[in-house]
Design a protein around this motif. Structure first.
Motif, PDB file in Angstrom:
ATOM      1  N   GLY A 271      34.825   3.545 -14.213  1.00  0.00           N
ATOM      2  CA  GLY A 271      34.250   3.478 -12.879  1.00  0.00           C
ATOM      3  C   GLY A 271      34.329   2.110 -12.232  1.00  0.00           C
ATOM      4  N   GLY A 272      35.142   1.237 -12.785  1.00  0.00           N
ATOM      5  CA  GLY A 272      35.264  -0.106 -12.238  1.00  0.00           C
ATOM      6  C   GLY A 272      34.318  -1.114 -12.858  1.00  0.00           C
ATOM      7  N   GLY A 273      33.427  -0.653 -13.744  1.00  0.00           N
ATOM      8  CA  GLY A 273      32.525  -1.586 -14.416  1.00  0.00           C
ATOM      9  C   GLY A 273      31.657  -2.351 -13.438  1.00  0.00           C
ATOM     10  N   ARG A 274      31.703  -3.669 -13.538  1.00  0.00           N
ATOM     11  CA  ARG A 274      30.885  -4.529 -12.684  1.00  0.00           C
ATOM     12  C   ARG A 274      31.391  -4.565 -11.243  1.00  0.00           C
ATOM     13  NH1 ARG A 274      25.966  -6.153 -11.732  1.00  0.00           N
ATOM     14  NH2 ARG A 274      25.732  -8.330 -11.126  1.00  0.00           N
ATOM     15  N   SER A 275      32.671  -4.249 -11.039  1.00  0.00           N
ATOM     16  CA  SER A 275      33.224  -4.280  -9.682  1.00  0.00           C
ATOM     17  C   SER A 275      32.858  -3.040  -8.876  1.00  0.00           C
ATOM     18  CB  SER A 275      34.750  -4.418  -9.734  1.00  0.00           C
ATOM     19  OG  SER A 275      35.358  -3.246 -10.253  1.00  0.00           O
ATOM     20  N   SER A 276      32.208  -2.077  -9.493  1.00  0.00           N
ATOM     21  CA  SER A 276      31.828  -0.848  -8.806  1.00  0.00           C
ATOM     22  C   SER A 276      30.711  -1.100  -7.800  1.00  0.00           C
ATOM     23  CB  SER A 276      31.348   0.189  -9.828  1.00  0.00           C
ATOM     24  OG  SER A 276      30.740   1.284  -9.191  1.00  0.00           O
ATOM     25  N   ALA A 277      30.720  -0.323  -6.727  1.00  0.00           N
ATOM     26  CA  ALA A 277      29.631  -0.395  -5.747  1.00  0.00           C
ATOM     27  C   ALA A 277      28.317   0.102  -6.329  1.00  0.00           C
ATOM     28  CB  ALA A 277      29.985   0.407  -4.499  1.00  0.00           C
ATOM     29  N   ARG A 278      28.339   0.620  -7.540  1.00  0.00           N
ATOM     30  CA  ARG A 278      27.109   1.034  -8.210  1.00  0.00           C
ATOM     31  C   ARG A 278      26.120  -0.125  -8.285  1.00  0.00           C
ATOM     32  NH1 ARG A 278      23.515   4.372  -8.762  1.00  0.00           N
ATOM     33  NH2 ARG A 278      22.410   4.519 -10.716  1.00  0.00           N
ATOM     34  N   GLU A 279      26.627  -1.349  -8.449  1.00  0.00           N
ATOM     35  CA  GLU A 279      25.730  -2.495  -8.588  1.00  0.00           C
ATOM     36  C   GLU A 279      24.940  -2.771  -7.312  1.00  0.00           C
ATOM     37  OE1 GLU A 279      25.906  -5.660  -7.105  1.00  0.00           O
ATOM     38  OE2 GLU A 279      27.820  -5.485  -6.069  1.00  0.00           O
ATOM     39  N   THR A 280      25.380  -2.231  -6.172  1.00  0.00           N
ATOM     40  CA  THR A 280      24.665  -2.516  -4.933  1.00  0.00           C
ATOM     41  C   THR A 280      23.287  -1.858  -4.874  1.00  0.00           C
ATOM     42  OG1 THR A 280      25.716  -0.668  -3.746  1.00  0.00           O
ATOM     43  CG2 THR A 280      26.808  -2.825  -3.637  1.00  0.00           C
ATOM     44  N   ALA A 281      23.016  -0.913  -5.775  1.00  0.00           N
ATOM     45  CA  ALA A 281      21.683  -0.309  -5.790  1.00  0.00           C
ATOM     46  C   ALA A 281      20.613  -1.366  -6.043  1.00  0.00           C
ATOM     47  CB  ALA A 281      21.609   0.790  -6.847  1.00  0.00           C
ATOM     48  N   ILE A 282      20.907  -2.330  -6.895  1.00  0.00           N
ATOM     49  CA  ILE A 282      19.935  -3.389  -7.160  1.00  0.00           C
ATOM     50  C   ILE A 282      19.779  -4.298  -5.949  1.00  0.00           C
ATOM     51  CG2 ILE A 282      19.596  -5.509  -8.509  1.00  0.00           C
ATOM     52  CD1 ILE A 282      18.628  -2.931  -9.861  1.00  0.00           C
ATOM     53  N   ARG A 283      20.852  -4.540  -5.232  1.00  0.00           N
ATOM     54  CA  ARG A 283      20.729  -5.329  -4.003  1.00  0.00           C
ATOM     55  C   ARG A 283      19.793  -4.619  -3.019  1.00  0.00           C
ATOM     56  NH1 ARG A 283      26.448  -7.815  -2.202  1.00  0.00           N
ATOM     57  NH2 ARG A 283      27.706  -7.536  -4.080  1.00  0.00           N
ATOM     58  N   VAL A 284      19.936  -3.305  -2.929  1.00  0.00           N
ATOM     59  CA  VAL A 284      19.098  -2.535  -2.010  1.00  0.00           C
ATOM     60  C   VAL A 284      17.632  -2.595  -2.438  1.00  0.00           C
ATOM     61  CG1 VAL A 284      18.601  -0.208  -1.163  1.00  0.00           C
ATOM     62  CG2 VAL A 284      20.954  -1.040  -1.235  1.00  0.00           C
ATOM     63  N   ALA A 285      17.385  -2.499  -3.741  1.00  0.00           N
ATOM     64  CA  ALA A 285      16.006  -2.580  -4.237  1.00  0.00           C
ATOM     65  C   ALA A 285      15.403  -3.960  -3.942  1.00  0.00           C
ATOM     66  CB  ALA A 285      15.979  -2.291  -5.740  1.00  0.00           C
ATOM     67  N   ALA A 286      16.176  -5.010  -4.204  1.00  0.00           N
ATOM     68  CA  ALA A 286      15.697  -6.364  -3.924  1.00  0.00           C
ATOM     69  C   ALA A 286      15.523  -6.566  -2.426  1.00  0.00           C
ATOM     70  CB  ALA A 286      16.669  -7.389  -4.494  1.00  0.00           C
ATOM     71  N   GLY A 287      16.468  -6.044  -1.657  1.00  0.00           N
ATOM     72  CA  GLY A 287      16.375  -6.169  -0.210  1.00  0.00           C
ATOM     73  C   GLY A 287      15.166  -5.461   0.360  1.00  0.00           C
ATOM     74  N   ALA A 288      14.744  -4.373  -0.284  1.00  0.00           N
ATOM     75  CA  ALA A 288      13.557  -3.656   0.183  1.00  0.00           C
ATOM     76  C   ALA A 288      12.308  -4.521   0.047  1.00  0.00           C
ATOM     77  CB  ALA A 288      13.397  -2.352  -0.593  1.00  0.00           C
ATOM     78  N   ILE A 289      12.265  -5.339  -0.994  1.00  0.00           N
ATOM     79  CA  ILE A 289      11.137  -6.273  -1.141  1.00  0.00           C
ATOM     80  C   ILE A 289      11.141  -7.271   0.008  1.00  0.00           C
ATOM     81  CG2 ILE A 289      10.089  -8.036  -2.611  1.00  0.00           C
ATOM     82  CD1 ILE A 289      11.394  -6.624  -5.020  1.00  0.00           C
ATOM     83  N   ALA A 290      12.329  -7.827   0.278  1.00  0.00           N
ATOM     84  CA  ALA A 290      12.452  -8.786   1.377  1.00  0.00           C
ATOM     85  C   ALA A 290      12.112  -8.133   2.712  1.00  0.00           C
ATOM     86  CB  ALA A 290      13.867  -9.356   1.405  1.00  0.00           C
ATOM     87  N   LYS A 291      12.598  -6.909   2.936  1.00  0.00           N
ATOM     88  CA  LYS A 291      12.331  -6.217   4.196  1.00  0.00           C
ATOM     89  C   LYS A 291      10.836  -6.002   4.405  1.00  0.00           C
ATOM     90  CE  LYS A 291      14.930  -2.678   5.387  1.00  0.00           C
ATOM     91  NZ  LYS A 291      15.730  -1.424   5.275  1.00  0.00           N
ATOM     92  N   LYS A 292      10.132  -5.665   3.312  1.00  0.00           N
ATOM     93  CA  LYS A 292       8.696  -5.433   3.467  1.00  0.00           C
ATOM     94  C   LYS A 292       7.967  -6.731   3.784  1.00  0.00           C
ATOM     95  CE  LYS A 292       4.580  -3.270   1.729  1.00  0.00           C
ATOM     96  NZ  LYS A 292       3.926  -2.361   0.772  1.00  0.00           N
ATOM     97  N   TYR A 293       8.316  -7.809   3.091  1.00  0.00           N
ATOM     98  CA  TYR A 293       7.666  -9.091   3.364  1.00  0.00           C
ATOM     99  C   TYR A 293       7.936  -9.529   4.801  1.00  0.00           C
ATOM    100  CZ  TYR A 293       6.024 -13.883   2.826  1.00  0.00           C
ATOM    101  OH  TYR A 293       5.336 -15.055   2.981  1.00  0.00           O
ATOM    102  N   LEU A 294       9.184  -9.446   5.224  1.00  0.00           N
ATOM    103  CA  LEU A 294       9.545  -9.860   6.578  1.00  0.00           C
ATOM    104  C   LEU A 294       8.769  -9.062   7.622  1.00  0.00           C
ATOM    105  CD1 LEU A 294      13.423 -10.132   6.141  1.00  0.00           C
ATOM    106  CD2 LEU A 294      11.830 -12.050   6.430  1.00  0.00           C
ATOM    107  N   ALA A 295       8.646  -7.754   7.402  1.00  0.00           N
ATOM    108  CA  ALA A 295       7.970  -6.903   8.373  1.00  0.00           C
ATOM    109  C   ALA A 295       6.464  -7.120   8.378  1.00  0.00           C
ATOM    110  CB  ALA A 295       8.294  -5.438   8.086  1.00  0.00           C
TER     111      ALA A 295
END
Length: 367
Positions: free
Chosen positions: A122-146
């Protein structure tokens, strides 16, 4: 592997591969006292996860996030926040044919050249699968910002192949599987994607992200310009090949009298700069647009080489998005939020006592 961390004060480090047991991350630098639960992160993860319509990959992942640390009695403690998302629907056998072949347009060849070894599942680390963690981390930032600063980050699919919205309504974005802001043309997207899938091909797309309620003063004026860091963040998303801030490449055909954002005591008269002047936020909406390439994972045969450098042909099996841009909106939102969160903390650390001689002027509607 270097380059798996992002940010200076609000730092996100991710780990994991597409077909490993889990992906995860550490969010370090979140201020204490923010009310936070897994449900706050799950909403955006559900928006990004695969298998939600016939127009995306049919890999079935719940993307259920676990908060392992940094939250006590429902509030952040200031300690690193540990996140984990378990992989549930790997089919590694789908990739056995590319273990010795390089998929054109993918990272297979360059990973082998750089590391001498690669995880082809599936591409290993280069897969877009890793972006799920970015989204989870970004949700924390989005809540703080809002919650703490009234900054709202949201996005939408602004082009799919040759199709552009014929109207715009934020309320429509969450009412269809494309994050599309025009109800009248959703059917056109459905028809186009059905034909594309039947053909066995893929297509590119564009996503626009907007941060409203912005304060003035975020960003550093030279190397860490706010727009430079946003471009860095958005360009790091899989398949992104171009980033525009504000008018972007459209400014090539604009005259200075048209492009400059004139100011009045009542506010700016336009926003061609995308809310950033000299690398520093102006208080207007921050607007960025990304271009995502068509995926190269196709069932149509293509020429390539194998690990011995010999000419061969490859057909990619497995489950793939015929248009990666369809699921990219929550990812782009997350990366913009992470940049704004980091710069908000940096501004607070260095310039909390700064007193501007001029009152901030109000923002005109974005154009």
């Amino acid at each position: 592997m270097s380059g798996s961390s992002f940010g200076k004060l609000f730092v996100v480090t991710g780990f994991g591969e597409s077909h490993g047991p889990a992906i995860g991350g550490i969010v370090d630098g979140c201020p204490p006292g923010l009310e936070l639960a897994a449900a706050d992160l799950q909403r955006d993860l559900d928006r990004r996860k695969p298998g939600q319509s016939r127009h995306t990959t049919q890999r079935r992942e719940s993307d259920t996030v676990e908060i392992l640390s940094g939250v006590f009695e429902g509030r952040t403690t200031g300690a690193p926040i540990g996140l984990l998302i378990r992989n549930e629907d790997q089919r590694s056998k789908d990739y056995s044919e590319i273990a010795e072949r390089y998929r054109p347009g993918h990272a297979d060849y360059t990973y082998d050249q750089k590391y001498g070894v690669r995880d082809y599942r599936g591409g290993g680390r280069s897969s877009a699968r890793e972006t799920a963690i970015r989204v989870a981390a970004g949700a924390i930032a989005k809540k703080y910002l809002a919650v703490r600063r009234g900054i709202v980050v949201r996005g939408y699919l602004s082009q799919l192949g040759p199709i552009r919205p014929q109207g715009f309504d934020w309320d429509q974005v969450e009412r269809n599987p494309f994050f599309w802001p025009c109800a009248a043309t959703v059917a056109d997207l459905e028809t186009y994607m059905d034909a594309l899938r039947k053909e066995g091909n893929s297509i590119g797309a564009a996503v626009t992200v907007v941060a409203s309620g912005m304060p003035t003063g975020l960003g550093e004026p030279i190397f860490d310009r706010l727009d430079a860091d946003i471009a860095h963040a958005l360009m790091s998303i899989n398949a992104v090949k171009g980033v525009e801030i504000g008018a972007g490449f459209g400014c090539i055909e604009q005259k200075g009298t048209e492009h400059r954002d004139e100011m009045t005591p009542d506010g700016f008269l336009s926003n061609h700069a995308g809310g950033i002047l000299g690398g520093i936020s102006s208080g207007q909406d921050v607007i960025a647009r990304i271009a995502l390439k068509p995926t190269s994972s196709l069932r149509l045969p293509g020429r390539t080489i194998n690990a011995r450098g010999e000419a061969t042909e490859v057909i990619t099996t497995g489950r793939h998005d015929p248009c990666v841009g369809i699921r990219a909106t929550p990812i782009a939102e997350a990366m913009l939020a992470l940049v704004l969160m980091d710069h908000l903390l940096r501004q607070r650390a260095q310039n909390a006592d700064a007193r501007p001689p001029t009152p901030a002027i109000s923002s005109a509607p974005r154009t």
